[in-house]
Design a protein around this motif. Structure first.
Motif, PDB file in Angstrom:
ATOM      1  N   LEU A 133      30.959  72.300  61.185  1.00  0.00           N
ATOM      2  CA  LEU A 133      29.725  72.369  61.963  1.00  0.00           C
ATOM      3  C   LEU A 133      29.136  71.000  62.283  1.00  0.00           C
ATOM      4  O   LEU A 133      28.590  70.804  63.363  1.00  0.00           O
ATOM      5  N   ARG A 134      29.252  70.066  61.343  1.00  0.00           N
ATOM      6  CA  ARG A 134      28.590  68.773  61.549  1.00  0.00           C
ATOM      7  C   ARG A 134      29.238  67.719  60.667  1.00  0.00           C
ATOM      8  O   ARG A 134      29.632  68.005  59.534  1.00  0.00           O
ATOM      9  N   MET A 135      29.362  66.515  61.212  1.00  0.00           N
ATOM     10  CA  MET A 135      29.855  65.374  60.448  1.00  0.00           C
ATOM     11  C   MET A 135      28.924  64.193  60.689  1.00  0.00           C
ATOM     12  O   MET A 135      28.431  64.002  61.800  1.00  0.00           O
ATOM     13  N   GLU A 136      28.708  63.403  59.652  1.00  0.00           N
ATOM     14  CA  GLU A 136      27.815  62.248  59.770  1.00  0.00           C
ATOM     15  C   GLU A 136      28.371  61.089  58.955  1.00  0.00           C
ATOM     16  O   GLU A 136      28.797  61.257  57.809  1.00  0.00           O
ATOM     17  N   VAL A 137      28.365  59.903  59.561  1.00  0.00           N
ATOM     18  CA  VAL A 137      28.846  58.704  58.890  1.00  0.00           C
ATOM     19  C   VAL A 137      28.204  57.501  59.558  1.00  0.00           C
ATOM     20  O   VAL A 137      27.725  57.579  60.697  1.00  0.00           O
ATOM     21  N   THR A 138      28.167  56.378  58.858  1.00  0.00           N
ATOM     22  CA  THR A 138      27.644  55.140  59.437  1.00  0.00           C
ATOM     23  C   THR A 138      28.782  54.367  60.087  1.00  0.00           C
ATOM     24  O   THR A 138      29.811  54.103  59.459  1.00  0.00           O
ATOM     25  N   VAL A 139      28.597  54.006  61.355  1.00  0.00           N
ATOM     26  CA  VAL A 139      29.575  53.216  62.107  1.00  0.00           C
ATOM     27  C   VAL A 139      28.846  52.025  62.710  1.00  0.00           C
ATOM     28  O   VAL A 139      27.870  52.195  63.443  1.00  0.00           O
ATOM     29  N   ALA A 140      29.325  50.812  62.406  1.00  0.00           N
ATOM     30  CA  ALA A 140      28.690  49.582  62.906  1.00  0.00           C
ATOM     31  C   ALA A 140      27.189  49.579  62.601  1.00  0.00           C
ATOM     32  O   ALA A 140      26.361  49.283  63.461  1.00  0.00           O
ATOM     33  N   TRP A 141      26.848  49.944  61.371  1.00  0.00           N
ATOM     34  CA  TRP A 141      25.490  49.912  60.820  1.00  0.00           C
ATOM     35  C   TRP A 141      24.564  50.975  61.393  1.00  0.00           C
ATOM     36  O   TRP A 141      23.388  51.003  61.067  1.00  0.00           O
ATOM     37  N   LEU A 142      25.056  51.843  62.244  1.00  0.00           N
ATOM     38  CA  LEU A 142      24.227  52.884  62.828  1.00  0.00           C
ATOM     39  C   LEU A 142      24.860  54.249  62.557  1.00  0.00           C
ATOM     40  O   LEU A 142      26.060  54.349  62.326  1.00  0.00           O
ATOM     41  N   THR A 143      24.045  55.301  62.589  1.00  0.00           N
ATOM     42  CA  THR A 143      24.522  56.635  62.215  1.00  0.00           C
ATOM     43  C   THR A 143      25.211  57.323  63.387  1.00  0.00           C
ATOM     44  O   THR A 143      24.666  57.401  64.493  1.00  0.00           O
ATOM     45  N   MET A 144      26.414  57.818  63.128  1.00  0.00           N
ATOM     46  CA  MET A 144      27.136  58.630  64.094  1.00  0.00           C
ATOM     47  C   MET A 144      27.168  60.068  63.599  1.00  0.00           C
ATOM     48  O   MET A 144      27.439  60.336  62.429  1.00  0.00           O
ATOM     49  N   VAL A 145      26.880  61.005  64.506  1.00  0.00           N
ATOM     50  CA  VAL A 145      26.873  62.430  64.194  1.00  0.00           C
ATOM     51  C   VAL A 145      27.751  63.157  65.203  1.00  0.00           C
ATOM     52  O   VAL A 145      27.677  62.891  66.410  1.00  0.00           O
ATOM     53  N   VAL A 146      28.604  64.047  64.705  1.00  0.00           N
ATOM     54  CA  VAL A 146      29.392  64.942  65.554  1.00  0.00           C
ATOM     55  C   VAL A 146      28.988  66.357  65.167  1.00  0.00           C
ATOM     56  O   VAL A 146      29.177  66.766  64.024  1.00  0.00           O
ATOM     57  N   GLU A 147      28.393  67.107  66.110  1.00  0.00           N
ATOM     58  CA  GLU A 147      27.834  68.419  65.785  1.00  0.00           C
ATOM     59  C   GLU A 147      28.332  69.481  66.754  1.00  0.00           C
ATOM     60  O   GLU A 147      28.492  69.235  67.951  1.00  0.00           O
ATOM     61  N   LEU A 148      28.572  70.678  66.203  1.00  0.00           N
ATOM     62  CA  LEU A 148      29.042  71.792  67.016  1.00  0.00           C
ATOM     63  C   LEU A 148      28.020  72.143  68.089  1.00  0.00           C
ATOM     64  O   LEU A 148      26.839  72.325  67.811  1.00  0.00           O
ATOM     65  N   ALA A 149      28.516  72.249  69.342  1.00  0.00           N
ATOM     66  CA  ALA A 149      27.657  72.622  70.465  1.00  0.00           C
ATOM     67  C   ALA A 149      27.906  74.046  70.917  1.00  0.00           C
ATOM     68  O   ALA A 149      26.969  74.752  71.294  1.00  0.00           O
ATOM     69  N   GLU A 150      29.176  74.482  70.916  1.00  0.00           N
ATOM     70  CA  GLU A 150      29.480  75.851  71.331  1.00  0.00           C
ATOM     71  C   GLU A 150      30.875  76.239  70.882  1.00  0.00           C
ATOM     72  O   GLU A 150      31.741  75.400  70.659  1.00  0.00           O
ATOM     73  N   ARG A 151      31.059  77.546  70.736  1.00  0.00           N
ATOM     74  CA  ARG A 151      32.367  78.131  70.458  1.00  0.00           C
ATOM     75  C   ARG A 151      32.950  78.599  71.786  1.00  0.00           C
ATOM     76  O   ARG A 151      32.273  79.278  72.556  1.00  0.00           O
ATOM     77  N   CYS A 152      34.192  78.265  72.021  1.00  0.00           N
ATOM     78  CA  CYS A 152      34.827  78.585  73.289  1.00  0.00           C
ATOM     79  C   CYS A 152      35.746  79.784  73.110  1.00  0.00           C
ATOM     80  O   CYS A 152      36.244  80.048  72.022  1.00  0.00           O
ATOM     81  N   GLY A 153      35.994  80.488  74.191  1.00  0.00           N
ATOM     82  CA  GLY A 153      36.898  81.631  74.157  1.00  0.00           C
ATOM     83  C   GLY A 153      37.421  81.930  75.533  1.00  0.00           C
ATOM     84  O   GLY A 153      37.031  81.296  76.517  1.00  0.00           O
ATOM     85  N   THR A 154      38.322  82.893  75.622  1.00  0.00           N
ATOM     86  CA  THR A 154      38.899  83.221  76.913  1.00  0.00           C
ATOM     87  C   THR A 154      37.836  83.757  77.869  1.00  0.00           C
ATOM     88  O   THR A 154      37.924  83.563  79.078  1.00  0.00           O
TER      89      THR A 154
END
Length: 279
Positions: free
Chosen positions: A249-270
């Motif tokens: 659902l979500r990932m968070e880490v510090t990259v180049a001294w700033l916070t990077m977040v990757v978060e689920l936006a939608e589930r895809c389907g046919t």
């Protein structure tokens, strides 16, 4: 600032590797598998748009396949033009831990187009050793075999994290995933697991919070024309759905001294496919 943005683009790939081909094609590679999950994520860096990520996960009783597509957006796209696709395929043996057989990734940067990472995991006695595949274009020397024994690629590492939550391995001891991304060798070490309720988009969801430490081992120095991640250990926090599917659902880490977040936006389907902007 430019170097930070290049690092951010690399961070998107680095993070997402720890998280789309047509559904029919993916299902065909794993007979008997349920329909794979296809998920779209948005990445932000310092709160600003940084990238789009599509992740597809297919799992059967004895095999897995994962595919990820990444493209930068906003200012990182203007400066780096980074986009990538990675595919990991392998087996799931009796111990339940994903064992990759091949990993292939293709990526572009503004000044370095058509780059490829190709790995094959070759059996050696009771172990497996990561070797370069025929299409690899890496300009770095391959690391010593001792550092490439029983490693997994970043997508297989994500599969192992989900398996650790599913089987209860996470939270019952200190598990470590040895990872090699084709250039760099690092360990993903468990710090803690907890059940929480978190806001994902507009919804409050029950989640499993997997707290990890990324511990660099080798390959973080040298100049092949691309920025290297900071070689210091860093904390990584992942949220998975607490509903039995263990969806990232979500990932968070510090990259180049700033916070990077990757978060689920939608589930895809046919019935409601996601728009893939980087095809």
């Amino acid at each position: 600032m430019r170097l930070r943005l290049i690092a951010a683009a690399g961070g998107i790939a680095f993070l997402a590797g720890l998280f789309a081909a047509p559904l029919a094609a993916l299902s065909a590679t794993l007979p008997g598998a349920p329909e794979p999950q296809t998920l779209r994520y948005v990445a932000t860096w310092a709160g600003l748009p940084a990238g789009d990520v599509h992740l597809q996960l297919a799992e059967a009783a004895s095999a897995f396949r994962a595919q990820i597509d990444i493209a930068t957006v906003g200012l990182p796209r203007w400066l780096t033009r980074f986009r990538a696709r990675g595919i990991s395929e392998g087996a799931v043996p009796a111990d339940g831990l994903a064992a990759p057989m091949r990993y292939d990734a293709a990526y572009d940067l503004r000044s370095r187009k058509g780059k490829r990472i190709s790995m094959r995991f070759v059996g050696s006695g009771g172990d497996s050793v990561a070797e370069r595949g025929p299409e690899d274009s890496s300009e770095k020397y391959l690391l010593p075999p001792a550092l490439l024994t029983d490693v997994v690629d970043p997508l297989a590492a994500l599969t192992r994290m989900r398996e650790a939550l599913r089987t209860g391995l996470a939270g019952h001891g200190h598990f470590v995933i040895p990872v090699f991304d084709g250039k760099r060798r690092f360990d993903v070490e468990e710090r803690a697991v907890s059940r929480e309720t978190r806001q994902i988009g507009e919804r409050a969801l029950p989640v499993l919070h997997l707290a990890l430490l990324l511990h660099p081992i080798a390959g973080f120095k040298g100049d092949d024309g691309e920025a290297n991640p900071d070689p210091r250990p860093r904390e990584l926090d992942l949220l998975f759905s607490d509903d039995g599917s263990f969806t990232p659902l979500r990932m968070e880490v510090t990259v180049a001294w700033l916070t990077m977040v990757v978060e689920l936006a939608e589930r895809c389907g046919t019935a409601a496919p996601c728009k893939v902007i980087f095809e």
